[in-house]
Design an enzyme around this catalytic site. Sequence first.
Site, PDB file in Angstrom:
ATOM      1  N   ASP A 189       0.844  -1.197   0.000  1.00  0.00           N
ATOM      2  CA  ASP A 189       0.000   0.000   0.000  1.00  0.00           C
ATOM      3  C   ASP A 189       0.878   1.245   0.000  1.00  0.00           C
ATOM      4  O   ASP A 189       2.040   1.203   0.426  1.00  0.00           O
ATOM      5  CB  ASP A 189      -0.908  -0.027   1.250  1.00  0.00           C
ATOM      6  CG  ASP A 189      -2.213   0.728   1.044  1.00  0.00           C
ATOM      7  OD1 ASP A 189      -2.303   1.519   0.085  1.00  0.00           O
ATOM      8  OD2 ASP A 189      -3.134   0.529   1.849  1.00  0.00           O
ATOM      9  N   GLY A 190       0.325   2.350  -0.439  1.00  0.00           N
ATOM     10  CA  GLY A 190       1.046   3.622  -0.444  1.00  0.00           C
ATOM     11  C   GLY A 190       0.872   4.357   0.875  1.00  0.00           C
ATOM     12  O   GLY A 190       0.254   3.848   1.814  1.00  0.00           O
TER      13      GLY A 190
ATOM     14  N   ASP B 195       0.924   8.761   2.524  1.00  0.00           N
ATOM     15  CA  ASP B 195       1.066  10.191   2.252  1.00  0.00           C
ATOM     16  C   ASP B 195       2.209  10.807   3.046  1.00  0.00           C
ATOM     17  O   ASP B 195       2.818  11.770   2.612  1.00  0.00           O
ATOM     18  CB  ASP B 195      -0.262  10.897   2.555  1.00  0.00           C
ATOM     19  CG  ASP B 195      -1.380  10.297   1.716  1.00  0.00           C
ATOM     20  OD1 ASP B 195      -1.292  10.396   0.482  1.00  0.00           O
ATOM     21  OD2 ASP B 195      -2.295   9.672   2.285  1.00  0.00           O
TER      22      ASP B 195
ATOM     23  N   LYS C   5      -2.127   8.064   6.093  1.00  0.00           N
ATOM     24  CA  LYS C   5      -2.729   7.575   4.862  1.00  0.00           C
ATOM     25  C   LYS C   5      -4.111   8.205   4.702  1.00  0.00           C
ATOM     26  O   LYS C   5      -4.617   8.853   5.598  1.00  0.00           O
ATOM     27  CB  LYS C   5      -2.855   6.042   4.901  1.00  0.00           C
ATOM     28  CG  LYS C   5      -1.505   5.354   4.716  1.00  0.00           C
ATOM     29  CD  LYS C   5      -1.605   3.838   4.675  1.00  0.00           C
ATOM     30  CE  LYS C   5      -2.599   3.291   3.698  1.00  0.00           C
ATOM     31  NZ  LYS C   5      -2.433   3.769   2.307  1.00  0.00           N
ATOM     32  N   GLY C   6      -4.703   7.984   3.521  1.00  0.00           N
ATOM     33  CA  GLY C   6      -6.059   8.483   3.310  1.00  0.00           C
ATOM     34  C   GLY C   6      -6.162   9.553   2.246  1.00  0.00           C
ATOM     35  O   GLY C   6      -7.231  10.131   2.045  1.00  0.00           O
ATOM     36  N   GLY C   7      -5.034   9.785   1.534  1.00  0.00           N
ATOM     37  CA  GLY C   7      -5.075  10.750   0.440  1.00  0.00           C
ATOM     38  C   GLY C   7      -6.097  10.370  -0.621  1.00  0.00           C
ATOM     39  O   GLY C   7      -6.620  11.219  -1.333  1.00  0.00           O
ATOM     40  N   GLY C   8      -6.392   9.083  -0.694  1.00  0.00           N
ATOM     41  CA  GLY C   8      -7.396   8.604  -1.643  1.00  0.00           C
ATOM     42  C   GLY C   8      -8.714   8.264  -0.948  1.00  0.00           C
ATOM     43  O   GLY C   8      -9.572   7.601  -1.534  1.00  0.00           O
TER      44      GLY C   8
ATOM     45  N   GLU D 199      -8.186   0.325   4.067  1.00  0.00           N
ATOM     46  CA  GLU D 199      -6.734   0.075   4.026  1.00  0.00           C
ATOM     47  C   GLU D 199      -6.246  -0.378   5.401  1.00  0.00           C
ATOM     48  O   GLU D 199      -5.424  -1.298   5.510  1.00  0.00           O
ATOM     49  CB  GLU D 199      -5.989   1.340   3.602  1.00  0.00           C
ATOM     50  CG  GLU D 199      -6.211   1.717   2.145  1.00  0.00           C
ATOM     51  CD  GLU D 199      -5.564   3.033   1.763  1.00  0.00           C
ATOM     52  OE1 GLU D 199      -5.077   3.131   0.651  1.00  0.00           O
ATOM     53  OE2 GLU D 199      -5.557   3.962   2.577  1.00  0.00           O
TER      54      GLU D 199
HETATM   55  C1  5RP Z   1      -5.284   6.197  -0.242  1.00  0.00           C
HETATM   56  C2  5RP Z   1      -3.917   6.217   0.305  1.00  0.00           C
HETATM   57  C3  5RP Z   1      -2.792   6.152  -0.665  1.00  0.00           C
HETATM   58  O1  5RP Z   1      -2.079   4.982  -0.453  1.00  0.00           O
HETATM   59  C4  5RP Z   1      -1.927   7.369  -0.468  1.00  0.00           C
HETATM   60  O2  5RP Z   1      -2.727   8.523  -0.671  1.00  0.00           O
HETATM   61  C5  5RP Z   1      -0.732   7.385  -1.432  1.00  0.00           C
HETATM   62  O3  5RP Z   1      -1.161   7.480  -2.756  1.00  0.00           O
HETATM   63  P1  5RP Z   1      -0.158   7.746  -3.957  1.00  0.00           P
HETATM   64  O4  5RP Z   1       0.674   6.517  -4.126  1.00  0.00           O
HETATM   65  O5  5RP Z   1      -1.052   8.034  -5.147  1.00  0.00           O
HETATM   66  O6  5RP Z   1       0.677   8.964  -3.598  1.00  0.00           O
HETATM   67  O7  5RP Z   1      -3.685   6.257   1.502  1.00  0.00           O
HETATM   68  O8  5RP Z   1      -6.251   6.366   0.757  1.00  0.00           O
END
Ligand code: 5RP
Length: 237
Positions: A90-91, A93, A103-106, A112
């Site tokens: 997982d990614g 922020d 996390k939670g940018g998306g 998650e």
């Molecule tokens: C989604 C997240 C993403 O993993 C986080 O925002 C990173 O996204 P990216 O790889 O596009 O920078 O937490 O809720």
Amino acid sequence: MSGETDPVIVMKQEVGKAAAAKVRSGSIVGLGTGSTTAYAIEYLGERLASGELKDIVGVPTSFQAEVLAKKYGIPLVTLDAIDRIDIAIDGADEVDPNKNLIKGGGAAHTREKVVDCLAEEFIVVVDGGKLVDKLGSTFLLPVEVIPMAVAPVTRAIEKLGGKPELRMGVKKAGPVVTDQGNLVIDVKFDNIDNPAELEKTLNNIPGVLENGLFVGVADVILVGEIKDGEPVIREIT
Ligand code: 5RP
């Protein structure tokens, strides 16, 4: 993967690929959300298609992850059909020196957190710009809230010293609605001195479903960086 030349995209591709390369045949894999993880999902699909990887199933953390997994031929399962997750990718922020995350940018941090916390090994894929000395220094903290509780939760967050703002949609009028049908309040905290305590305090506000602090969950951080114009991957364990 494509003949991409943008170094930032190449770096995301490489870090995604490095994470996907860690997955072994027979694994149950948590599939994260975001632009970096998307490349990991794509590469997992390529490994499956080539026959190098066999018998994996994915647990998606969002509608986005589910769509990508289907596109790249990764079979999916739900949590009620399995008793473990071997590895999650997982990614993030923000990542602090203790491997704690925002996390939670998306807007996918609730699912998650469920999936990433269940994984035996949780691998985080980021670019070097996500590394911070202190959480909250570059990114607002996302808090998922059930719609009827937005006003009292906003007031409760202000009492804690946070500056809340309701996340608004892009190319969509009105607020962002999560995969669970809830809303997201992004909060600026001037000082997150104790992420573990703040995580609990926020989740204790009635109406809050989950916040984006991931404390003590990540096992490995794969950091993509550009050195002399070339993408390099650093592993923090
Ligand atoms: C989604 C997240 C993403 O993993 C986080 O925002 C990173 O996204 P990216 O790889 O596009 O920078 O937490 O809720």
